[in-house]
Motif scaffolding. Structure first.
Motif, PDB file in Angstrom:
ATOM      1  N   SER A   1      -4.660  -7.374  -0.362  1.00  0.00           N
ATOM      2  CA  SER A   1      -6.031  -6.966  -0.039  1.00  0.00           C
ATOM      3  C   SER A   1      -6.899  -7.576   1.305  1.00  0.00           C
ATOM      4  O   SER A   1      -8.071  -6.786   1.808  1.00  0.00           O
ATOM      5  N   TYR A   2      -7.302  -9.030   0.930  1.00  0.00           N
ATOM      6  CA  TYR A   2      -8.110  -9.458   2.064  1.00  0.00           C
ATOM      7  C   TYR A   2      -7.677  -9.539   3.166  1.00  0.00           C
ATOM      8  O   TYR A   2      -8.916  -9.534   3.663  1.00  0.00           O
ATOM      9  N   MET A   3      -6.437  -9.261   3.447  1.00  0.00           N
ATOM     10  CA  MET A   3      -6.529  -9.507   4.925  1.00  0.00           C
ATOM     11  C   MET A   3      -6.128  -8.055   5.128  1.00  0.00           C
ATOM     12  O   MET A   3      -4.822  -7.874   6.352  1.00  0.00           O
ATOM     13  N   THR A   4      -6.947  -7.149   4.644  1.00  0.00           N
ATOM     14  CA  THR A   4      -7.110  -5.686   5.606  1.00  0.00           C
ATOM     15  C   THR A   4      -8.380  -5.687   5.634  1.00  0.00           C
ATOM     16  O   THR A   4      -9.224  -6.329   5.283  1.00  0.00           O
ATOM     17  N   ASN A   5      -8.843  -4.626   6.660  1.00  0.00           N
ATOM     18  CA  ASN A   5      -9.795  -4.102   6.585  1.00  0.00           C
ATOM     19  C   ASN A   5     -10.583  -2.349   5.758  1.00  0.00           C
ATOM     20  O   ASN A   5      -9.912  -2.169   5.601  1.00  0.00           O
ATOM     21  N   GLU A   6     -11.395  -2.114   6.144  1.00  0.00           N
ATOM     22  CA  GLU A   6     -11.938  -0.870   5.862  1.00  0.00           C
ATOM     23  C   GLU A   6     -11.447   0.187   6.719  1.00  0.00           C
ATOM     24  O   GLU A   6     -10.764   1.158   5.674  1.00  0.00           O
ATOM     25  N   GLY A   7     -11.059  -0.007   7.530  1.00  0.00           N
ATOM     26  CA  GLY A   7     -10.355   0.767   8.741  1.00  0.00           C
ATOM     27  C   GLY A   7      -9.298   1.452   8.816  1.00  0.00           C
ATOM     28  O   GLY A   7      -8.709   2.147   8.851  1.00  0.00           O
ATOM     29  N   TYR A   8      -8.392  -0.176   7.463  1.00  0.00           N
ATOM     30  CA  TYR A   8      -6.835  -0.198   7.382  1.00  0.00           C
ATOM     31  C   TYR A   8      -6.842  -0.895   6.437  1.00  0.00           C
ATOM     32  O   TYR A   8      -6.931  -2.037   6.514  1.00  0.00           O
ATOM     33  N   ARG A   9      -6.254  -0.056   4.964  1.00  0.00           N
ATOM     34  CA  ARG A   9      -6.459  -0.820   3.982  1.00  0.00           C
ATOM     35  C   ARG A   9      -4.835  -0.159   3.608  1.00  0.00           C
ATOM     36  O   ARG A   9      -4.433   0.480   3.052  1.00  0.00           O
TER      37      ARG A   9
ATOM     38  N   VAL B   1      -8.108   7.310 -16.113  1.00  0.00           N
ATOM     39  CA  VAL B   1      -7.545   8.709 -15.598  1.00  0.00           C
ATOM     40  C   VAL B   1      -9.099   8.696 -14.817  1.00  0.00           C
ATOM     41  O   VAL B   1      -9.357   8.840 -13.666  1.00  0.00           O
ATOM     42  N   LEU B   2     -10.294   8.587 -15.478  1.00  0.00           N
ATOM     43  CA  LEU B   2     -11.583   7.900 -14.571  1.00  0.00           C
ATOM     44  C   LEU B   2     -11.789   7.993 -14.065  1.00  0.00           C
ATOM     45  O   LEU B   2     -12.250   8.223 -12.365  1.00  0.00           O
ATOM     46  N   TYR B   3     -11.344   6.574 -12.547  1.00  0.00           N
ATOM     47  CA  TYR B   3     -10.983   6.258 -11.671  1.00  0.00           C
ATOM     48  C   TYR B   3     -10.446   6.854 -10.486  1.00  0.00           C
ATOM     49  O   TYR B   3     -10.502   6.860  -9.211  1.00  0.00           O
TER      50      TYR B   3
ATOM     51  N   ASP C   1      17.775  -3.756   0.062  1.00  0.00           N
ATOM     52  CA  ASP C   1      16.741  -3.681   0.427  1.00  0.00           C
ATOM     53  C   ASP C   1      15.452  -2.134   0.544  1.00  0.00           C
ATOM     54  O   ASP C   1      16.082  -1.854   1.205  1.00  0.00           O
ATOM     55  N   PHE C   2      14.292  -2.490   1.047  1.00  0.00           N
ATOM     56  CA  PHE C   2      13.675  -1.075   0.740  1.00  0.00           C
ATOM     57  C   PHE C   2      12.175  -1.804   0.893  1.00  0.00           C
ATOM     58  O   PHE C   2      11.443  -2.373   0.316  1.00  0.00           O
ATOM     59  N   GLU C   3      11.606  -0.626   1.742  1.00  0.00           N
ATOM     60  CA  GLU C   3       9.629  -1.268   2.082  1.00  0.00           C
ATOM     61  C   GLU C   3       9.310  -0.304   1.901  1.00  0.00           C
ATOM     62  O   GLU C   3       9.241   1.511   2.330  1.00  0.00           O
ATOM     63  N   ILE C   4       8.018   0.138   1.196  1.00  0.00           N
ATOM     64  CA  ILE C   4       6.741   1.082   1.443  1.00  0.00           C
ATOM     65  C   ILE C   4       5.633   0.285   1.937  1.00  0.00           C
ATOM     66  O   ILE C   4       5.173  -1.089   1.310  1.00  0.00           O
ATOM     67  N   SER C   5       4.115   1.065   1.962  1.00  0.00           N
ATOM     68  CA  SER C   5       3.519   0.552   1.990  1.00  0.00           C
ATOM     69  C   SER C   5       2.630   1.536   1.172  1.00  0.00           C
ATOM     70  O   SER C   5       2.601   2.931   0.918  1.00  0.00           O
ATOM     71  N   PHE C   6       1.018   0.846   0.802  1.00  0.00           N
ATOM     72  CA  PHE C   6      -0.230   1.480  -0.103  1.00  0.00           C
ATOM     73  C   PHE C   6      -1.485   1.513   0.168  1.00  0.00           C
ATOM     74  O   PHE C   6      -1.294  -0.216   0.816  1.00  0.00           O
ATOM     75  N   ASN C   7      -2.129   1.795   0.061  1.00  0.00           N
ATOM     76  CA  ASN C   7      -3.503   1.506  -0.317  1.00  0.00           C
ATOM     77  C   ASN C   7      -3.730   0.403  -1.633  1.00  0.00           C
ATOM     78  O   ASN C   7      -3.282   0.544  -2.640  1.00  0.00           O
ATOM     79  N   PRO C   8      -4.007  -0.719  -1.479  1.00  0.00           N
ATOM     80  CA  PRO C   8      -4.319  -1.881  -1.966  1.00  0.00           C
ATOM     81  C   PRO C   8      -5.087  -0.930  -3.206  1.00  0.00           C
ATOM     82  O   PRO C   8      -4.529  -1.490  -4.900  1.00  0.00           O
ATOM     83  N   ASP C   9      -6.064  -0.221  -3.053  1.00  0.00           N
ATOM     84  CA  ASP C   9      -7.167  -0.289  -3.838  1.00  0.00           C
ATOM     85  C   ASP C   9      -6.885   1.008  -4.623  1.00  0.00           C
ATOM     86  O   ASP C   9      -7.094   0.245  -6.076  1.00  0.00           O
ATOM     87  N   TYR C  10      -5.825   1.694  -4.691  1.00  0.00           N
ATOM     88  CA  TYR C  10      -5.102   2.422  -5.807  1.00  0.00           C
ATOM     89  C   TYR C  10      -4.255   1.978  -6.529  1.00  0.00           C
ATOM     90  O   TYR C  10      -3.999   2.526  -7.641  1.00  0.00           O
ATOM     91  N   VAL C  11      -3.127   1.177  -5.942  1.00  0.00           N
ATOM     92  CA  VAL C  11      -2.233   0.052  -6.723  1.00  0.00           C
ATOM     93  C   VAL C  11      -3.444  -1.261  -7.843  1.00  0.00           C
ATOM     94  O   VAL C  11      -2.658  -0.568  -8.678  1.00  0.00           O
TER      95      VAL C  11
ATOM     96  N   ILE D   1       1.250   7.578  -7.259  1.00  0.00           N
ATOM     97  CA  ILE D   1       1.042   6.884  -5.796  1.00  0.00           C
ATOM     98  C   ILE D   1       1.529   7.274  -4.293  1.00  0.00           C
ATOM     99  O   ILE D   1       2.600   7.364  -4.302  1.00  0.00           O
ATOM    100  N   MET D   2       0.530   7.802  -3.522  1.00  0.00           N
ATOM    101  CA  MET D   2       0.795   8.606  -1.844  1.00  0.00           C
ATOM    102  C   MET D   2       1.283   6.841  -1.109  1.00  0.00           C
ATOM    103  O   MET D   2       0.089   6.279  -1.411  1.00  0.00           O
ATOM    104  N   PRO D   3       1.823   6.907  -0.382  1.00  0.00           N
ATOM    105  CA  PRO D   3       2.370   6.246   0.302  1.00  0.00           C
ATOM    106  C   PRO D   3       1.208   6.298   1.708  1.00  0.00           C
ATOM    107  O   PRO D   3       1.631   7.064   1.746  1.00  0.00           O
TER     108      PRO D   3
END
Lengths: 367, 346
Positions: free
Chosen positions: A273-281, A143-145, A316-326, A361-363
């Protein structure tokens, strides 16, 4: 007063306590470690005003009396590290001074005023629950993270410790994700526990349990968490406030459920996640029949797509997440397959990453 | 030490003794008053009175808690001051304080945080503090120490109880200077007068020999001609040894005293002009020179000059360049004195 002890005991005790001594202390006395001598034991104490640690070292021989010492932690740790292999260290305590002797030489150290060092005792703990140190340490790591680093939201900067009946639950959240882990414990006295412990304290308890190797007893008073081991104790002040009702955040209507290999998902999402940047994860999860497609795109970086095999028969279904959280949730998992439960595109997803361990995790709205 | 050492603050003392007795301490206070009148000292004594193990309404100064507050090692007492070589409280300091305040007290029922120079915070730091002031933990007592309420954000001000501290009496400052610092009675009297009720300021004035410098300054005032503005400001820098000081902070401190000397001089002229010779003045005595000088200036001119000096003090607090500031202030004063007769082509 003279005390004889082995180099390895001295080194072990000091290196554990050094972890709690603040590097830049708002109060200078806190940069020291307090020594008190009781029977054949040396009681070492250190605190950063958040966590207070008391640790006992067995002495080989003790003679005379002393009211104690406060010695500068970092200097002392350097000495103890270099003398760790020594069979015997002799500590001679005289008025406000201390001489450490071992083969090859000696150190004379000046003590701070013992009276100035905070003396913390566990007070008002209604009862203690015994739990295996390794289990507690493992629960903490799950849980600590997820603990918030935004100091303004003080209750989320800690971990909720909750015991009811025969279950211990730890909860951490930062507003975008929440991690919950639950384990059965023996609680014959039906002790109830509900308090918010600081992340720093729990992180230290992991080190403490590694040193203790055995059962730890813990209990809560109105303001303190008290953990007792065979060689010492940890007392930590609790965070003031009411923790949000975490059960209400867990989505009740998740109609899409997939089971996926943890390692495969971890590799795929890390690569996406390599193809994301700091402002848009953002990594987009596209669920289709028997397949999960992960894609990412950032204007100044590029784009990526990764496919993972899953058993899925729904629409079919689509949803987006911050990769760091996953990634954080998957890294803390120790099972082979994880289960993802999804509802609407804009509602939280449940990642079941182990036995009685869930991550909410919130999308992210990606368009 | 205990509340017994607090002097000239009877009203404040009574207010807090009642608050402790009736258990009606607020979560946040602003202690306002000029520098060097004992606001921080009072807040420490208040903390000791609250934490004391032997006494309920005052500090015993004998117990371990009182001793640890004195040494700043009591775990539930936090004194935040601007870092070395900085005039402002940094946001990192407030974030640390915020973090520590939400952890429940260790050894007592309260956690007391004193923030010195809380009027010298930037907007970001103010907002950080505001969050804590909006939802303070039940056990927290936050004391902001300021010299002027004008510089405290309205949002912060409205969440604190304001406690005004009075300047120390002239006799108190004088006696302290004589008894504690072994100054001679005459110098102590002059310093007590010009320090405006601030013991700290009186001591720093004694160190920098400001009385002698002030006398030199007043003598120069009489001789000033309309076009002396730039040469006079250079002379001031040399005579007051401003350039010899090491740090900008020290230079600013001395320039502030210099501007205060201007303020005191023109204040005395105004008092002389309105003819109320019973009001105490900073000058040694009502001499012919000051009376004749006051006759040559109108009340409006003197008020405008005082306003110019006041604005210069404000600019100094906002880090204006000290050379330009002094030149500008002297030019403006001479313009006002001489009726704008200074030629721009000097």
């Amino acid at each position: 007063m003279n005390i004889k002890l082995t180099g390895i005991d001295f080194h072990k005790g000091l290196s554990l306590l050094a972890g709690i001594v603040p590097s830049v202390a708002i109060k200078s006395v806190l940069q020291g470690i307090k020594f008190e001598f009781k029977d054949k034991k040396i009681e070492l104490s250190a605190t950063d005003l958040e966590v207070f640690v008391r640790y006992y070292i067995e002495a080989k021989e003790v003679s005379g009396e002393s009211k104690g010492l406060v010695l500068h932690a970092s200097r002392l740790c350097n000495i103890a590290r270099d003398w760790a292999g020594s069979d015997e260290i002799l500590i001679s305590v005289s008025e406000g001074n201390c001489v450490l002797k071992s083969k090859g030489g000696y150190f004379k150290l000046k003590s701070d005023d013992v009276e100035q060092f905070p003396s913390v005792r566990a007070d008002g703990v209604s009862g203690y629950i015994a739990v295996d140190g390794d289990i507690l340490s493992n629960m903490i790591s799950k849980v600590l993270y997820a603990v918030s680093t935004i100091k303004a939201r003080s209750v989320l900067c800690g971990v909720l410790l909750w015991v009811e009946e025969d279950a211990l639950v730890l909860v951490a959240a930062d507003g975008n994700r929440m991690s919950i882990v639950r384990r059965k414990i023996l609680n014959p006295d039906k002790i109830k526990i509900n308090g918010i412990a600081t992340a720093k304290c729990l992180s230290f308890i992991q080190k403490f349990s590694a040193e203790e190797k055995g059962v730890l007893k813990f209990g809560l008073s109105e303001s303190q968490l008290h953990v007792i081991g065979s060689k010492g104790e940890v007392i930590s002040q609790l965070i003031d406030g009411q923790y949000p009702k975490y059960e209400e955040v867990i989505p009740k209507e998740s109609d899409k459920k997939i089971e996926v290999n943890k390692e495969a998902l971890l590799v795929a999402i890390r690569m996406a996640s390599y193809m994301t940047n700091e402002g848009y994860r953002v990594v987009r999860f596209r669920l289709k029949k028997n397949g999960l497609n992960l894609s990412s795109r950032a204007a100044d970086v590029g784009e990526a797509e990764q496919d993972v095999d899953v058993n899925y028969e729904g629409p079919d279904f689509e949803i987006s997440f911050n990769p760091d959280y996953v990634i954080d949730a998957l890294k803390a998992s120790d099972v082979g397959n994880v289960v993802i439960e999804l509802g609407r595109k804009d509602s939280a997803a449940i990642f079941r990453t182990g036995h009685e361990q869930i991550n909410i995790i919130m999308p992210i709205e990606s368009e | 030490m205990s509340f017994k050492i607090i002097s000239c603050q009877d009203r404040v003392l009574k207010f807090f003794q009642n608050a402790i007795k009736n258990n009606r301490l607020a979560h946040a206070y602003i202690f306002v008053g000029q520098e060097g009148i004992g606001k921080t000292l009072f807040s420490k004594e208040l903390a000791k009175a609250i934490f004391c193990q032997n006494s309920s309404f005052d500090a015993c100064d004998d117990c371990n808690n009182c001793k640890r507050v004195n040494n700043d090692s009591f775990p539930d007492f936090f004194l935040t001051v601007p870092e070395e070589n900085s005039r402002v409280i940094k946001i990192e300091q407030l974030k640390y304080l915020q973090e520590i305040l939400y952890i429940k007290p260790i050894e007592s029922e309260y956690k007391i945080a004193i923030i010195q120079s809380a009027d010298r915070m930037n907007e970001e730091a103010s907002n950080c503090l505001l969050k804590t002031l909006e939802e303070p933990p039940l056990y927290a007592i936050i004391i902001l120490i300021v010299t002027s309420l004008d510089l405290v954000e309205e949002t912060v001000r409205s969440r604190c109880q304001i406690v005004r501290f009075s300047p120390l009496s002239k006799d108190f400052v004088k006696n302290n200077l004589i008894n504690r610092f072994q100054l001679n009675a005459n110098l102590a009297e002059q310093l007590a007068l010009i320090s405006n009720g601030s013991l700290e300021r009186a001591i720093s004035l004694a160190d920098t020999q400001v009385v002698q410098k002030k006398n030199w300054l007043i003598n120069q005032f009489y001789k000033l001609e309309a076009n002396d503005n730039l040469t006079f400001s250079k002379e001031l820098f040399n005579e007051w040894h401003i350039k010899d000081l090491d740090t900008l902070e020290e230079k600013r401190g001395l320039v502030k005293e210099l501007i205060f000397s201007f303020l005191m001089y023109y204040r005395d002229l105004l008092i002389c002009k309105v003819g109320n010779l019973n009001i105490p003045i900073y000058h040694d005595k009502w001499d012919e020179l000051i009376i004749s000088k006051s006759r040559s200036l109108s009340v409006d001119t003197l008020l405008n000059i005082l306003n110019t000096i006041k604005i210069s003090l404000e600019y100094l607090d906002r880090n204006a360049n000290i050379n330009l500031l002094l030149e500008n202030m002297i030019t403006n004063i001479l313009c006002l004195q001489t009726g704008n007769k200074i030629s721009l082509l000097q």
